[in-house]
Each structure stands twice: as structure tokens, then as C-alpha cells.
Design an enzyme around this catalytic site. Sequence first.
Site, PDB file in Angstrom:
ATOM      1  N   GLU B  63      48.152 -63.028 -84.668  1.00 32.35           N
ATOM      2  CA  GLU B  63      46.892 -62.587 -84.053  1.00 32.35           C
ATOM      3  C   GLU B  63      45.746 -63.557 -84.270  1.00 32.35           C
ATOM      4  OE1 GLU B  63      48.889 -60.470 -85.688  1.00 32.35           O
ATOM      5  OE2 GLU B  63      49.334 -58.865 -84.269  1.00 32.35           O
ATOM      6  N   HIS B 132      48.457 -48.468 -89.357  1.00 30.65           N
ATOM      7  CA  HIS B 132      48.590 -48.588 -87.903  1.00 30.65           C
ATOM      8  C   HIS B 132      47.714 -47.594 -87.142  1.00 30.65           C
ATOM      9  CE1 HIS B 132      51.961 -51.052 -88.963  1.00 30.65           C
ATOM     10  NE2 HIS B 132      52.399 -51.156 -87.732  1.00 30.65           N
TER      11      HIS B 132
END
Lengths: 370, 329
Positions: B63, B132
Amino acid sequence: MSTTTTPNLKAHEVPIPELDVLKSWLLDMLRIREFEVRAMQAYQNKLAGGFLHVYNGQEAVAVGCIAAMRHTDPVITAYRDHGHALARGLDPKIGFAELFGRIDGCAKGKGGSMHFFDRDNHMFGGHGIVGAQCPLGTGLAFATKYNDEVINGGKSDSVTACFLGDGALNQGSVHEAMNLAAIFDLPIIFCVENNRYAMGTAIDRCTASGDQITNRAVAFDMEARTIRGMDVIEVYREMTEIVEWVRSESRPYFLDIDTYRFKGHSMSDPRKYRTHEEEVEFEANDPIDKLSRYLTSSKLMAEEDIKAMSKSVRSEIREAVAWAKQSPVPDVSELHHDVYADVWGPFTGTSLPRYMLEKRSGEGGDADGA
Amino acid sequence: MPMAREIEFREALREAMSEEMRSDPRVFLMGEEVAQYHGAYKVSKGMLEEFGPRRIIDTPISESGFAGMGIGATMLGLRPIVEFMSWSFSLVAADQIMNNAPKILYMSGGQFGCPIVFRGNDGAGGQLGSTHSWCVESLYANVPGLKMIIPSDPYDAKGLLKSAIRDENPVFCLESERLLSIKGDVPEEEYVIPIGEAVIRRPGTDCTLVGFGRTVYFCEQAAEELAKEGIECEILDMRSIRPLDLDAIVTSVRKTNYCVVVDQSWSFASIGSEVAAEVHKACFDDLDNHVHRVHNDDVPAPYSHDLEQEMLPHARKICEAVRSATYNA
């Protein structure tokens, strides 16, 4: 010294440029050195604030590498960025204005020493977070290739130079950037200015395989070599070959440039982590002296000519400092300018810095080529 | 007559991206699994086939690297859409998305803007556990230089995302995995929705409910329940967080005199606290009680189903807050 794994590259066949070019390199290196000397002075006199990281000793790297590139090839670097910006063509007076936090600076005094941007000279900053410029650099290389091939339907034709220090080699973002450059076949050169210290930590204390950092390129299937960075002619010849190879192959390259930072990491650095003997030894390799000696011993320039050049640079830089000192501090209204590209709430939109606007109006058009 | 059809939220997002990519070659999509896999949540399904691998780009799980690569590409005029499979994963790219994207215009004194869209799933999904289930809106909305949109239905998702792609600033588009399959009317004709304008989802006279994204549905459930008790709530869907349409909230609160903010991020230093502060300032003389706030519980998201459901700013908590706020009405 060279540990190339690249076939068919012959740096020694790159011709040494003619005298005018060598003179321009000497001038560039003298200008960077004098800029930094005056910047340190200004810092001590509290004209410049924040952090100041000077480039003394590493001038041959920026000048030699950038000389091997086209002017339109993107350059991006970390926070020790004055040398790259000046080598790219930034007017020293604009640089000083930025250091002094004045409106005429390249970032209107909002960026400071670590953020020298100069769009017209294809200089994409000046970035303060160690290694963070490397993903951005891959983005520049991605964009040149995308523009050339996807939008214009041609072949990739630019090379991006992404400078970083040896200390950045241990940042995750750098490894991510190298991996992306490799899998996407991006035309980028990771130019590692290996000055042997990550701030005050010697490379062997913080970097695995620090005596042979080109090993890292192997993991990314990237060509690599180590070159001497105190000789501008050698830097130029090696970089020229690499730039040509990267341009034709559209592949990334890892360049380990052996250099030395004559001053501390920043102005607050007492340099206790290295010996005086070591400093003296490396100072004997001063890249400016080296080129000067080459020019005089080859009878290309007389010592008096070099002294005259040096004198003229000192006066140019002195004038640049004086000019920057009289530039106004930014108006308070600048605080909310350049936050967003559009106007809303307290935000007043954006505009180019004054020196770029003046250049455009001087050219009689609104040409705005990025 | 404009032709409306029912499509899913994920299709609306896909249509927004595809239409903008057709009209502007500088726009491209990259992220994990966006191409050959068709998107981890099938948002980009079929886009590889239409636009090819040069514009629909599978990235490694990296990322920080690809977010930064997108930001760098904007400096040479491109307009990337970067998909985070989950905004939870954007945390490893925090330096790029918080330090570079929103500040490069300022740090370069106006030389380089950053027209980029970051988008992906935000908030609790279904029992994904704490790492998450991030609601990043309060965290990221704190940063000047970026815009943030949180659409709640397919119509808004398409119109807002198209505006985001055309915007000259970095725009963070927060979607909810829980909403990707919902359907709604979306016209065939092209339209955009300006960033920064709230919409009234349900008119009412007794209490203003301020929500955005998934919490709008919690507000609707609560409003149904409260209507049975004779409390008519007005639901405002903010749609954009930066800029925030404070005028819309103020107009509503001046009518209802009560305000409850529903925010699925944690309460401390949040969008909810920001809205409360602004409403207190703008409507001090109009309020008949202080602004009440409903948030995720101040805990990491639990895995266990019932615990996770209880953590959310759900309808029961909203009803309790509205009753508590309006007890003196």
C-alpha cells in the site's frame, strides 16, 4: 570499484565533454558549495530556521548525474535537496528566499529547506520523510511511461532520477518502490548517495550487507553498480551509460554512489560518531578541487581563471542573499492559500509562486507546461 | 423521461469509474486484485476487459508503494484512482496519504496539486476483527488538504465518485462493505453530485439526526421506531465530510431544536465531536438540549457476532439518544 552486472555498458567510452561543459560543472559545484556556506551562515544568523541539511562534499553527485540527463527527465530527492535544485537550474536567490521563509521562495516560504520544488526545471522536490520520495519517484516514472505509451501511443522516452541516501535503504517504502519499479518495468534510476552515515549511524551499524548495498538490487532483479562519487567526470560518464540503458530498455537501475558529507547531518550535529582523521582524509577528495586540478593539469584552465570564477560565484551568491533578504515575508493571507486547488470555506485556492508567474508573463503567454 | 434502473452500489461505483475513464485517458485504476481478480469485492468487474492492463492495474500487496506511486503520477498530470481493498490497510500507507497527497500543493507553494482518488471499504464488515474493521473517517478527516466523501446509496456513490475523479484535490472515498450489494435507482443519463452537499433523507420536525454512510440506515431504523412514539426525526445524510455541509445541519436544527449525531468511528476527537462543537456554536440559542452523540463503542472491534453488532451505533442506541435529548420537548 565498479561492480556492474550490466552487459554491454562501457562508461569509459563516454567522451569527456568539451571545455565549456566542464566549466559549467565547475561553476555549478562552486555555486552549490557557496550556497551552502551562505546558508549555514544565514542559519547561524537566524535568517533561516527549521532544519538545514547541507550538501558540501556531495556536489559531484547531483551535478554529474543531472548533467547526464535531459532537462525534461524528472528529478526527485530527499531533504538534502539544495544541490539538486541548483544543478537543475533553480536560481539561488529563489532558493535563499525559500530558506528565509519569504514570498519569493520556490514554495512561497511554505516549504523550507527540505522542500525545494521547481516545476519548470522538472525538479519534483525536496521530500522530508526518509525514503518517502521513492514511491513518488516510481510514480513519476510510471507517469512518463503512461503519457508516452498509453496516451500518446509512442515509446517510453524519459528517465526519472530518484535520489536517496544510504540511510533510506532500511525504509519499507524504498523496497516497495523498487519492487514496483521492477514489476512495472519503470524507467527509473535509484541514485543512492552513499555518504556512509544515516544521520549519525554508520552504515555498518544499521544496514545489513552495508559494505555491498548493490546486493539489494539483486532481490528486485535490478541492474546495479557502484561508482565513485567524488569525481564529477566519472559520475557523468557512468550515469550517461546508465541513463541511455534505462531509456532504451525501460527498466529500473540501482546506482550506489560512493560519496561523503563534509558537514554534519544537520546544523545541530556535533559529529561525535566519526573521527577527525576520517574527515580530513575525505576532504582531501574534494570534488571541486578534483575537477579544478583536472582542468589546470590538462591546461584547459589557468588557476587564475578558476579563482576568478570562484570570486564571481561568491559575489553572485552574496547578491542572491541580499535579494532574498529584501523579499517580503508572506502575507498572513498566504496561510489559507494553496491548501486546496479550489475556493471554499476559509481556503482561497492556489497559484504558482511569483518567480514562475513572472517568467510566464515575461514570455507573454500563460504557458504552463509541467 | 430520464431512464432509471436499479443497480447495486458496487455497479454504481464501477459505472462512475468507467465513464470517467472513457472520457479522460489520464484516469486509471490501480490496487490489489482490481484487474484479473475483478476486485476483491467485484467493484471493478469487467473493467480489465474494457480498458486493458495498462489502465486497470494489479498491484502487489504494497500500500505504501502504490499509494505513493499514484501520488507521484499526479505530479505529471495523471489522475489515478487507487483502490484500497480495505481502508484498514491504508494505515500502512499513512505517510503517503496523509503526508504527501494532502500537503504537496502547500509544500510546493502551488506548483503541484494532487488530483487523486483513494477509495475502498471502510468500517466494520462482518466479523473481521479489530485490524480489519477500521473506521478511518475521524482519523483522516483531521487533515487539511484532502476531501472526504462517504456515500450511502448507489445514486450518491456514482455521482460523488465522478465528482471526486474530476476534483483537483485528493479525495478519500469511503465505502462500506455492508452496502456494496444494496440496490437503488440510478439514471442512465450522466450526472454528478457536488462534493460538500448534504441531503435530507427523511423530513421531520422533532429531532435532527446527522448521519453518513452506513449510519444513515441505522438512523432510518431508529426514525421508524421513534415515529411510533410520535417523535418525527429529520435525517440528514452528510455524504461529504470535508467539506462538511454545516449549513444544512444548522437549518435543520433551527427547525427541530434537537440534534443527535451518529458516527461509526470512535467518539474521542471524532467527526461526531466536531459536528457537536459546530452545532453548539452555530445553534446555541436554538438548541433545547445539548447535542447527543452515538458512536461505535470505545473498544477495538470484536470478532464475535453479537459483540460486534452491539459495538455499532445501531438503532437502539440512536433511539435512546433521541429520547434522552428530547425528554423536555
